[in-house]
Design a protein around this motif. Structure first.
Motif, PDB file in Angstrom:
ATOM      1  N   SER A  41       0.830  -1.211   0.000  1.00  0.00           N
ATOM      2  CA  SER A  41       0.000   0.000   0.000  1.00  0.00           C
ATOM      3  C   SER A  41       0.860   1.255   0.000  1.00  0.00           C
ATOM      4  CB  SER A  41      -0.930   0.000   1.221  1.00  0.00           C
ATOM      5  OG  SER A  41      -1.851  -1.067   1.161  1.00  0.00           O
ATOM      6  N   LEU A  42       1.924   1.242   0.785  1.00  0.00           N
ATOM      7  CA  LEU A  42       2.837   2.375   0.801  1.00  0.00           C
ATOM      8  C   LEU A  42       3.464   2.603  -0.568  1.00  0.00           C
ATOM      9  CD1 LEU A  42       4.809   1.985   4.166  1.00  0.00           C
ATOM     10  CD2 LEU A  42       3.272   3.840   3.531  1.00  0.00           C
ATOM     11  N   TRP A  43       3.851   1.522  -1.212  1.00  0.00           N
ATOM     12  CA  TRP A  43       4.445   1.635  -2.540  1.00  0.00           C
ATOM     13  C   TRP A  43       3.449   2.243  -3.523  1.00  0.00           C
ATOM     14  CZ3 TRP A  43       8.670  -1.719  -4.940  1.00  0.00           C
ATOM     15  CH2 TRP A  43       9.702  -1.939  -4.017  1.00  0.00           C
ATOM     16  N   ARG A  44       2.217   1.819  -3.438  1.00  0.00           N
ATOM     17  CA  ARG A  44       1.204   2.320  -4.362  1.00  0.00           C
ATOM     18  C   ARG A  44       1.007   3.824  -4.177  1.00  0.00           C
ATOM     19  NH1 ARG A  44      -2.016  -1.507  -3.706  1.00  0.00           N
ATOM     20  NH2 ARG A  44      -3.239  -0.661  -1.965  1.00  0.00           N
ATOM     21  N   GLU A  45       0.960   4.259  -2.929  1.00  0.00           N
ATOM     22  CA  GLU A  45       0.826   5.700  -2.680  1.00  0.00           C
ATOM     23  C   GLU A  45       2.061   6.456  -3.146  1.00  0.00           C
ATOM     24  OE1 GLU A  45      -0.995   7.716   0.396  1.00  0.00           O
ATOM     25  OE2 GLU A  45      -1.670   5.918   1.450  1.00  0.00           O
ATOM     26  N   ALA A  46       3.234   5.867  -2.954  1.00  0.00           N
ATOM     27  CA  ALA A  46       4.461   6.510  -3.409  1.00  0.00           C
ATOM     28  C   ALA A  46       4.456   6.659  -4.925  1.00  0.00           C
ATOM     29  CB  ALA A  46       5.672   5.700  -2.956  1.00  0.00           C
ATOM     30  N   ASP A  47       3.958   5.648  -5.631  1.00  0.00           N
ATOM     31  CA  ASP A  47       3.846   5.732  -7.095  1.00  0.00           C
ATOM     32  C   ASP A  47       2.934   6.891  -7.496  1.00  0.00           C
ATOM     33  OD1 ASP A  47       5.492   3.537  -7.419  1.00  0.00           O
ATOM     34  OD2 ASP A  47       3.848   2.106  -7.707  1.00  0.00           O
ATOM     35  N   GLU A  48       1.832   7.063  -6.765  1.00  0.00           N
ATOM     36  CA  GLU A  48       0.916   8.161  -7.057  1.00  0.00           C
ATOM     37  C   GLU A  48       1.574   9.513  -6.807  1.00  0.00           C
ATOM     38  OE1 GLU A  48      -3.136   7.963  -5.637  1.00  0.00           O
ATOM     39  OE2 GLU A  48      -2.954   5.805  -5.299  1.00  0.00           O
ATOM     40  N   PHE A  49       2.371   9.573  -5.743  1.00  0.00           N
ATOM     41  CA  PHE A  49       3.077  10.821  -5.439  1.00  0.00           C
ATOM     42  C   PHE A  49       4.083  11.150  -6.536  1.00  0.00           C
ATOM     43  CE2 PHE A  49       6.539  13.096  -3.138  1.00  0.00           C
ATOM     44  CZ  PHE A  49       5.826  14.237  -2.841  1.00  0.00           C
ATOM     45  N   HIS A  87      15.381  11.537  -8.501  1.00  0.00           N
ATOM     46  CA  HIS A  87      14.672  12.629  -9.170  1.00  0.00           C
ATOM     47  C   HIS A  87      15.197  13.953  -8.607  1.00  0.00           C
ATOM     48  CE1 HIS A  87      11.723   9.602 -10.506  1.00  0.00           C
ATOM     49  NE2 HIS A  87      11.780   9.160  -9.269  1.00  0.00           N
ATOM     50  N   LEU A  88      15.456  14.895  -9.487  1.00  0.00           N
ATOM     51  CA  LEU A  88      15.908  16.220  -9.079  1.00  0.00           C
ATOM     52  C   LEU A  88      14.712  17.157  -9.051  1.00  0.00           C
ATOM     53  CD1 LEU A  88      18.270  18.164  -8.447  1.00  0.00           C
ATOM     54  CD2 LEU A  88      18.462  18.556 -10.910  1.00  0.00           C
ATOM     55  N   LEU A  89      14.391  17.667  -7.857  1.00  0.00           N
ATOM     56  CA  LEU A  89      13.257  18.573  -7.698  1.00  0.00           C
ATOM     57  C   LEU A  89      13.672  20.019  -7.926  1.00  0.00           C
ATOM     58  CD1 LEU A  89      11.204  17.461  -4.548  1.00  0.00           C
ATOM     59  CD2 LEU A  89      10.405  17.555  -6.908  1.00  0.00           C
ATOM     60  N   ASN A 101       9.037   3.191  -2.262  1.00  0.00           N
ATOM     61  CA  ASN A 101       9.106   2.474  -3.531  1.00  0.00           C
ATOM     62  C   ASN A 101      10.454   2.622  -4.217  1.00  0.00           C
ATOM     63  OD1 ASN A 101       8.981   5.135  -4.281  1.00  0.00           O
ATOM     64  ND2 ASN A 101       7.407   4.856  -5.848  1.00  0.00           N
ATOM     65  N   GLY A 102      11.396   3.294  -3.563  1.00  0.00           N
ATOM     66  CA  GLY A 102      12.728   3.455  -4.119  1.00  0.00           C
ATOM     67  C   GLY A 102      12.967   4.774  -4.815  1.00  0.00           C
ATOM     68  N   SER A 103      11.972   5.657  -4.855  1.00  0.00           N
ATOM     69  CA  SER A 103      12.165   6.985  -5.429  1.00  0.00           C
ATOM     70  C   SER A 103      12.906   7.866  -4.420  1.00  0.00           C
ATOM     71  CB  SER A 103      10.825   7.627  -5.776  1.00  0.00           C
ATOM     72  OG  SER A 103      10.221   6.982  -6.872  1.00  0.00           O
ATOM     73  N   VAL A 104      13.999   8.465  -4.865  1.00  0.00           N
ATOM     74  CA  VAL A 104      14.783   9.360  -4.020  1.00  0.00           C
ATOM     75  C   VAL A 104      14.749  10.743  -4.649  1.00  0.00           C
ATOM     76  CG1 VAL A 104      17.073   9.901  -3.121  1.00  0.00           C
ATOM     77  CG2 VAL A 104      16.280   7.523  -3.179  1.00  0.00           C
ATOM     78  N   TYR A 105      14.315  11.726  -3.884  1.00  0.00           N
ATOM     79  CA  TYR A 105      14.214  13.098  -4.370  1.00  0.00           C
ATOM     80  C   TYR A 105      15.305  13.951  -3.726  1.00  0.00           C
ATOM     81  CZ  TYR A 105       9.743  11.955  -6.482  1.00  0.00           C
ATOM     82  OH  TYR A 105       8.766  11.398  -7.265  1.00  0.00           O
ATOM     83  N   VAL A 106      15.979  14.715  -4.576  1.00  0.00           N
ATOM     84  CA  VAL A 106      17.013  15.634  -4.104  1.00  0.00           C
ATOM     85  C   VAL A 106      16.676  17.009  -4.656  1.00  0.00           C
ATOM     86  CG1 VAL A 106      19.479  16.129  -3.999  1.00  0.00           C
ATOM     87  CG2 VAL A 106      18.696  13.763  -4.197  1.00  0.00           C
ATOM     88  N   ASN A 107      16.586  18.004  -3.787  1.00  0.00           N
ATOM     89  CA  ASN A 107      16.254  19.358  -4.234  1.00  0.00           C
ATOM     90  C   ASN A 107      17.450  20.017  -4.909  1.00  0.00           C
ATOM     91  OD1 ASN A 107      13.770  18.979  -3.077  1.00  0.00           O
ATOM     92  ND2 ASN A 107      13.857  20.806  -1.783  1.00  0.00           N
ATOM     93  N   ALA A 108      17.148  20.819  -5.920  1.00  0.00           N
ATOM     94  CA  ALA A 108      18.206  21.547  -6.623  1.00  0.00           C
ATOM     95  C   ALA A 108      18.987  22.434  -5.657  1.00  0.00           C
ATOM     96  CB  ALA A 108      17.596  22.389  -7.740  1.00  0.00           C
ATOM     97  N   GLY A 109      18.284  23.030  -4.690  1.00  0.00           N
ATOM     98  CA  GLY A 109      18.960  23.891  -3.726  1.00  0.00           C
ATOM     99  C   GLY A 109      19.980  23.164  -2.885  1.00  0.00           C
ATOM    100  N   LEU A 110      19.747  21.879  -2.630  1.00  0.00           N
ATOM    101  CA  LEU A 110      20.701  21.085  -1.858  1.00  0.00           C
ATOM    102  C   LEU A 110      21.908  20.710  -2.715  1.00  0.00           C
ATOM    103  CD1 LEU A 110      21.227  19.625   0.868  1.00  0.00           C
ATOM    104  CD2 LEU A 110      20.175  17.606  -0.153  1.00  0.00           C
ATOM    105  N   VAL A 111      21.645  20.269  -3.939  1.00  0.00           N
ATOM    106  CA  VAL A 111      22.744  19.899  -4.845  1.00  0.00           C
ATOM    107  C   VAL A 111      23.687  21.084  -5.042  1.00  0.00           C
ATOM    108  CG1 VAL A 111      23.326  19.176  -7.191  1.00  0.00           C
ATOM    109  CG2 VAL A 111      21.359  18.162  -6.035  1.00  0.00           C
TER     110      VAL A 111
END
Length: 375
Positions: A41-49, A87-89, A101-111
């Motif tokens: 269920s968590l994975w499914r919601e993460a996919d939607e996000f 993913h670069l936000l 689900n394995g998606s990792v988000y990194v903000n441009a401001g952090l990079v």
């Protein structure tokens, strides 16, 4: 898009009960197919996000940057290649987070804040550990997480997708989980051949910036151990480290445009304290293209303290000398001289600005100034 209230409440109830402490971490891709129902269920919601962020246009579409970030993650976690997806936000907050689900988000401001690839890899290794060790399934701090998650999603302009409240490391992972992710991430740095000593600098730079801005709870550390504690932890882990790759030039070359865009965003948001802290330090300034001098000049102009106009003028001239085809400093210095009454010096600078930027949005405004100079 929102999930139905009944499903949301059911998910909240399921997540509010802590998972077994001995939940086995995943060791390879095949392991990830063996999930408990609540984890699915968590994975499914993460996919939607993921889909909601993509539809909202919040993901940086530069294929070179995307491939570069993914290559770092694949180097850190080769056995999860294809599942740990980076993913670069397009967001300036100092933030990174992992979804179950394995998606990792990194903000441009952090990079943009780092000096080399090893420092960026420190954060990515940490976030990957949250996924491999299934920390999202072990979370129990739902009430605090829900409001924090909703706040940040609202700031990103993305509708809240269900209650992904316990998903990311920016909100509710316990200190135990954070320390575990630090330890695992540190070992991943070593195994991947990076210099783990850079992990300490990763957080030292961010701590200095947070202090300069008087930020009490920066997003990336909203529920992490205190920054100083993390610096101490990585210092202890790396005290016997003997070296490894830093990859400074590769990092600087690949992220140059992103870091200039980040300076521009900081300037537009009047974050001049951050700009002065970063660009006023010769060591950190050396990590930026020569056009960065213009942004430091603008930061001094925004601050407006005694002596700042002279500092700003010096930086504008530095930018013009080092990057003569870069238009903004000609405009900035021209207007400064115009307002100071030195119209003879201002005219050629403003004219040069229009030559370099013929489609400038403020062309009419600058042409008006030039007409007054001809009188």
């Amino acid at each position: 898009m929102r999930l139905k209230p009944a499903l949301t409440l059911a998910l909240l109830a399921a997540l509010a009960t802590p998972a077994a402490a001995d939940l086995a971490p995943w060791t390879n891709l095949a392991d990830t197919e063996l999930r408990a129902p609540e984890e699915t269920s968590l994975w499914r919601e993460a996919d939607e996000f993921d889909q909601a962020l993509a539809r909202a246009g919040k993901i940086n579409a530069d294929p070179v940057l995307a491939a570069y970030l993914q290559s770092i993650m694949d180097r850190l976690y080769p056995e999860f290649s294809g599942r740990l997806r980076v993913h670069l936000l397009n967001a300036q907050q100092i933030n990174a987070f992992a979804l179950p689900n394995g998606s990792v988000y990194v903000n441009a401001g952090l990079v943009a804040r780092f000096q080399n690839e090893a420092q960026l890899a420190t954060v990515m290794a940490h976030e990957g550990a949250h996924f491999t060790h299934r920390h999202s399934l072990q979370q129990a701090e739902m009430a605090r997480n829900a409001s924090a998650f909703a706040l940040v999603v609202a700031m990103l302009g993305v509708p809240l997708v269900g209650d992904l409240a316990a998903l990311s490391s920016m909100f509710g992972y316990s200190r135990e989980h954070e320390r575990e992710a630090d330890t695992i991430g540190y070992q991943r740095l070593v195994d991947a051949g990076y210099d783990p000593r850079e992990s300490v600098h990763t957080f030292e730079h961010l701590l200095a910036e947070i202090k300069a801005e008087d930020i009490d709870e920066p997003f990336f550390f909203a529920s992490h151990p205190r920054l100083q504690e993390r610096i101490d932890s990585f210092s202890e882990l790396s005290k016997h480290a003997s070296g490894g790759e830093i990859a400074r030039e590769r990092y600087l070359d690949t992220t140059a445009a992103l870091r200039l865009a980040s300076l521009d965003a900081d300037l537009a948001a009047y974050r001049y304290k951050q700009l002065i802290l970063v660009l006023g330090d010769p060591a950190r300034r050396s990590n930026y293209p020569p056009e960065a001098a213009y942004y430091l000049g603008e930061a001094y102009r925004q601050r407006g303290e005694a002596g700042d106009p002279a500092l700003a003028e010096a930086e504008y001239r530095r930018a013009m000398d080092a990057a003569p085809a870069f238009a903004p400093p000609y405009r900035a210095l021209g207007l400064q001289l115009y307002k100071r009454g030195d119209k003879a010096a201002a005219a050629p600078l403003l004219q040069r600005y229009l030559e370099l930027a013929p489609d400038a949005a403020d062309r009419g405004h600058i042409e008006h100034y030039l007409k007054t100079l001809d009188r």
